[in-house]
Design an enzyme around this catalytic site. Structure first.
Site, PDB file in Angstrom:
ATOM      1  N   ARG A 274       0.839  -1.214   0.000  1.00  0.00           N
ATOM      2  CA  ARG A 274       0.000   0.000   0.000  1.00  0.00           C
ATOM      3  C   ARG A 274       0.875   1.267   0.000  1.00  0.00           C
ATOM      4  NH1 ARG A 274      -0.515   4.713   2.629  1.00  0.00           N
ATOM      5  NH2 ARG A 274       0.021   3.666   4.558  1.00  0.00           N
ATOM      6  N   ASP A 275       1.489   1.608   1.114  1.00  0.00           N
ATOM      7  CA  ASP A 275       2.306   2.836   1.173  1.00  0.00           C
ATOM      8  C   ASP A 275       3.465   2.719   0.179  1.00  0.00           C
ATOM      9  OD1 ASP A 275       3.759   5.125   1.995  1.00  0.00           O
ATOM     10  OD2 ASP A 275       3.131   4.889   4.064  1.00  0.00           O
TER      11      ASP A 275
ATOM     12  N   HIS B  63       4.978   4.722  12.782  1.00  0.00           N
ATOM     13  CA  HIS B  63       5.112   4.666  11.307  1.00  0.00           C
ATOM     14  C   HIS B  63       6.093   5.761  10.898  1.00  0.00           C
ATOM     15  CE1 HIS B  63       2.927   4.334   7.221  1.00  0.00           C
ATOM     16  NE2 HIS B  63       3.610   5.469   7.076  1.00  0.00           N
TER      17      HIS B  63
ATOM     18  N   HIS C 275       8.696   7.471   8.145  1.00  0.00           N
ATOM     19  CA  HIS C 275       9.331   7.628   6.829  1.00  0.00           C
ATOM     20  C   HIS C 275      10.794   8.004   7.089  1.00  0.00           C
ATOM     21  CE1 HIS C 275       5.918   7.078   4.035  1.00  0.00           C
ATOM     22  NE2 HIS C 275       5.236   7.265   5.150  1.00  0.00           N
TER      23      HIS C 275
ATOM     24  N   CYS D  58       3.823   9.459   0.665  1.00  0.00           N
ATOM     25  CA  CYS D  58       2.469   9.919   0.371  1.00  0.00           C
ATOM     26  C   CYS D  58       2.536  10.902  -0.788  1.00  0.00           C
ATOM     27  CB  CYS D  58       1.882  10.579   1.610  1.00  0.00           C
ATOM     28  SG  CYS D  58       0.272  11.305   1.306  1.00  0.00           S
TER      29      CYS D  58
ATOM     30  N   ASN E 291       9.177   4.744   3.280  1.00  0.00           N
ATOM     31  CA  ASN E 291       9.111   4.279   4.671  1.00  0.00           C
ATOM     32  C   ASN E 291      10.465   3.708   5.050  1.00  0.00           C
ATOM     33  OD1 ASN E 291       6.269   3.758   3.389  1.00  0.00           O
ATOM     34  ND2 ASN E 291       5.943   3.867   5.593  1.00  0.00           N
TER      35      ASN E 291
HETATM   36  P1  HMG Z   1     -12.854  14.307  -3.589  1.00  0.00           P
HETATM   37  O1  HMG Z   1     -12.508  14.582  -5.039  1.00  0.00           O
HETATM   38  O2  HMG Z   1     -13.018  15.467  -2.678  1.00  0.00           O
HETATM   39  O3  HMG Z   1     -14.109  13.350  -3.442  1.00  0.00           O
HETATM   40  O4  HMG Z   1     -11.758  13.331  -3.018  1.00  0.00           O
HETATM   41  P2  HMG Z   1     -15.606  13.484  -3.706  1.00  0.00           P
HETATM   42  O5  HMG Z   1     -16.319  12.919  -2.534  1.00  0.00           O
HETATM   43  O6  HMG Z   1     -15.973  14.882  -4.166  1.00  0.00           O
HETATM   44  O7  HMG Z   1     -15.773  12.499  -4.938  1.00  0.00           O
HETATM   45  C1  HMG Z   1     -15.081  12.724  -6.161  1.00  0.00           C
HETATM   46  C2  HMG Z   1     -15.038  11.424  -6.923  1.00  0.00           C
HETATM   47  O8  HMG Z   1     -14.270  10.451  -6.214  1.00  0.00           O
HETATM   48  C3  HMG Z   1     -16.418  10.815  -7.145  1.00  0.00           C
HETATM   49  O9  HMG Z   1     -16.338  10.104  -8.359  1.00  0.00           O
HETATM   50  C4  HMG Z   1     -16.502   9.835  -6.001  1.00  0.00           C
HETATM   51  O10 HMG Z   1     -17.414   8.792  -6.279  1.00  0.00           O
HETATM   52  C5  HMG Z   1     -15.095   9.308  -5.935  1.00  0.00           C
HETATM   53  P3  HMG Z   1     -16.871  10.763  -9.748  1.00  0.00           P
HETATM   54  O11 HMG Z   1     -18.301  11.076  -9.476  1.00  0.00           O
HETATM   55  O12 HMG Z   1     -16.029  11.997  -9.954  1.00  0.00           O
HETATM   56  O13 HMG Z   1     -16.604   9.680 -10.726  1.00  0.00           O
HETATM   57  N1  HMG Z   1     -14.714   8.766  -4.621  1.00  0.00           N
HETATM   58  C6  HMG Z   1     -14.116   7.595  -4.456  1.00  0.00           C
HETATM   59  N2  HMG Z   1     -13.736   6.648  -5.335  1.00  0.00           N
HETATM   60  C7  HMG Z   1     -13.144   5.551  -4.827  1.00  0.00           C
HETATM   61  N3  HMG Z   1     -12.902   5.362  -3.515  1.00  0.00           N
HETATM   62  C8  HMG Z   1     -13.260   6.282  -2.615  1.00  0.00           C
HETATM   63  C9  HMG Z   1     -13.905   7.458  -3.094  1.00  0.00           C
HETATM   64  N4  HMG Z   1     -14.390   8.549  -2.486  1.00  0.00           N
HETATM   65  C10 HMG Z   1     -14.891   9.346  -3.426  1.00  0.00           C
HETATM   66  N5  HMG Z   1     -13.006   6.090  -1.320  1.00  0.00           N
HETATM   67  C11 HMG Z   1     -11.026  11.584  -1.546  1.00  0.00           C
HETATM   68  C12 HMG Z   1     -11.806  12.887  -1.667  1.00  0.00           C
HETATM   69  C13 HMG Z   1     -10.888  11.312  -0.059  1.00  0.00           C
HETATM   70  C14 HMG Z   1     -11.770  10.466  -2.220  1.00  0.00           C
HETATM   71  C15 HMG Z   1      -9.648  11.772  -2.216  1.00  0.00           C
HETATM   72  O14 HMG Z   1      -9.057  12.914  -1.704  1.00  0.00           O
HETATM   73  C16 HMG Z   1      -8.731  10.602  -2.007  1.00  0.00           C
HETATM   74  O15 HMG Z   1      -8.955   9.528  -2.543  1.00  0.00           O
HETATM   75  N6  HMG Z   1      -7.638  10.812  -1.222  1.00  0.00           N
HETATM   76  C17 HMG Z   1      -6.740   9.719  -0.894  1.00  0.00           C
HETATM   77  C18 HMG Z   1      -5.355  10.235  -0.760  1.00  0.00           C
HETATM   78  C19 HMG Z   1      -4.408   9.101  -0.438  1.00  0.00           C
HETATM   79  O16 HMG Z   1      -4.654   7.952  -0.750  1.00  0.00           O
HETATM   80  N7  HMG Z   1      -3.266   9.437   0.206  1.00  0.00           N
HETATM   81  C20 HMG Z   1      -2.310   8.455   0.576  1.00  0.00           C
HETATM   82  C21 HMG Z   1      -2.728   7.598   1.725  1.00  0.00           C
HETATM   83  S1  HMG Z   1      -2.466   8.367   3.289  1.00  0.00           S
HETATM   84  C22 HMG Z   1      -0.805   8.084   3.623  1.00  0.00           C
HETATM   85  O17 HMG Z   1      -0.087   7.603   2.794  1.00  0.00           O
HETATM   86  C23 HMG Z   1      -0.296   8.422   4.987  1.00  0.00           C
HETATM   87  C24 HMG Z   1       0.000   7.186   5.859  1.00  0.00           C
HETATM   88  O18 HMG Z   1       0.951   6.328   5.223  1.00  0.00           O
HETATM   89  C25 HMG Z   1       0.587   7.639   7.200  1.00  0.00           C
HETATM   90  C26 HMG Z   1       1.725   8.658   7.010  1.00  0.00           C
HETATM   91  O19 HMG Z   1       2.808   8.278   6.535  1.00  0.00           O
HETATM   92  O20 HMG Z   1       1.447   9.840   7.304  1.00  0.00           O
HETATM   93  C27 HMG Z   1      -1.256   6.371   6.138  1.00  0.00           C
HETATM   94 MG    MG Z   2       3.086   6.597   5.222  1.00  0.00          MG
END
Ligand code: HMG
Ligand code: MG
Length: 297
Positions: free
Chosen positions: A15-16, A205, A207, A238, A247
């Site tokens: 994933r990450d 966690h 990085h 991220c 990481n």
């Molecule tokens: P948005 O554009 O504001 O969402 O994104 P929305 O609610 O307005 O919807 C827009 C479109 O996205 C729509 O589709 C929704 O259906 C769809 P359309 O009508 O345009 O075809 N949608 C989704 N599709 C699939 N799965 C979903 C979903 N939700 C809405 N869950 C949203 C908001 C949260 C979806 C977006 O910002 C997003 O996906 N962000 C994810 C970012 C991400 O993955 N970041 C990395 C992970 S976090 C990380 O790595 C940190 C961590 O490792 C710890 C650390 O190191 O800090 C965990």
């Molecule tokens: Mg991370």
């Protein structure tokens, strides 16, 4: 020196590790990577995330990855909102990781929501997940530093952790998203967390942007932490945290722990086989101690 005799490593490579790769890694290669990681002995692993494919195209095959892995105990999927959680459950997920940063600006960039709006959506969903017997992990991003807001106060990080604990999550995975924390900060925050929230699983966690992750793990162990996220090959980062590198590399964490006499249950040589299986598909050069040391292990 007081550190644990046994540590759980939560492998986050699928994933990450892969989410930041520009070139799509074929689903069958992700599944082969995951399978080899299970064979190496991991009992908990983040295998994919149900996020918007427009935001993170690498994770667009989350449903396929989950459906092929769903019977595996310890398989965790990330989801940022109710839509993602519903999709994860439909695909058979038994463990879900939600994620929010302490930093307001980071949340806007990463999930396009304010912290308050994201929490208002997630708290009732967490309650529902718990009533269905789903394991819930909360990932707390930017717990030390934020790429947009700078230094984060431990008080703010602790406040978010308490909110998740009150919501009923099983685990907090507290992250140094951009790899800027020092062992002093690691020891301070994790000591407070272990003291204030003794009933909850606390995972660290890190990085490894500034190559301080191993030192931070050591400091967190001295604070009583015995669960660490890490990524095979040191892959990851991220996409919405500029300047962050991968990481901490799982192989280097395992080496350090085993040489210190700390048990992990992971077979280092099988772990390296898993990394070798995914290496042809990733653009990032692998620079962990194992890969840069001519002596190997
Ligand atoms: P948005 O554009 O504001 O969402 O994104 P929305 O609610 O307005 O919807 C827009 C479109 O996205 C729509 O589709 C929704 O259906 C769809 P359309 O009508 O345009 O075809 N949608 C989704 N599709 C699939 N799965 C979903 C979903 N939700 C809405 N869950 C949203 C908001 C949260 C979806 C977006 O910002 C997003 O996906 N962000 C994810 C970012 C991400 O993955 N970041 C990395 C992970 S976090 C990380 O790595 C940190 C961590 O490792 C710890 C650390 O190191 O800090 C965990
Ligand atoms: Mg991370």
């Amino acid at each position: 020196m007081q550190y644990p005799s046994q540590v759980t490593i939560i492998e986050v490579g699928p994933r990450d590790g892969l989410q930041n790769e520009a070139q799509f890694v074929p689903t069958h290669s992700k599944l082969a990577f995951i399978q080899k990681l299970w064979e190496a002995g991991f009992t908990e692993m983040e295998i994919t995330s149900f996020v918007s494919p427009k935001w993170v195209p690498q994770m667009l095959d989350a449903k396929d990855v989950m459906e092929k892995t769903k019977d595996r105990k310890g398989a965790i999927v990330l989801a940022p909102n109710k839509k993602g959680i519903d999709a994860a459950l439909s695909a058979g997920a038994k463990a879900v990781a939600v994620f929010i940063g302490v930093s307001e600006t980071f949340n806007k960039k990463n999930i396009n929501k304010t912290t308050e709006d994201a929490m208002s959506e997630l708290i009732p969903v967490i309650d529902d997940l718990k009533s269905r017997g789903i394991y819930v992990r909360a990932c707390i991003s930017t717990a030390f530093h934020c790429p947009y807001e700078g230094k984060i106060s431990p008080t703010a990080a602790l406040a978010l952790c308490h909110q998740f604990a009150e919501a009923g999550v099983d685990e907090l995975s507290v992250a140094d998203t951009i790899g800027k924390a020092t062992p002093k900060e690691s020891f301070a925050l994790f000591s407070l967390l272990k003291k204030q929230l003794p009933a909850i699983l606390v995972t660290a966690h890190f990085h490894d942007t500034r190559k301080m992750a191993l030192a931070n793990i050591y400091a967190a162990m001295l604070a009583g932490v015995d669960r660490f996220d890490s990524s095979a090959g040191g892959l990851g980062g991220c996409p919405f945290a500029p300047g962050a590198s991968g990481n901490v590399a799982t192989e280097d964490v395992i080496y350090m722990l085993h040489e210190m006499g700390i048990h992990t249950g992971i077979d280092l040589h099988l772990l390296v086989e898993a990394i070798e299986a995914v290496k042809p598909y990733v653009s990032r050069e692998i620079t962990s101690g194992y890969y840069t040391s001519k002596a190997g292990f």
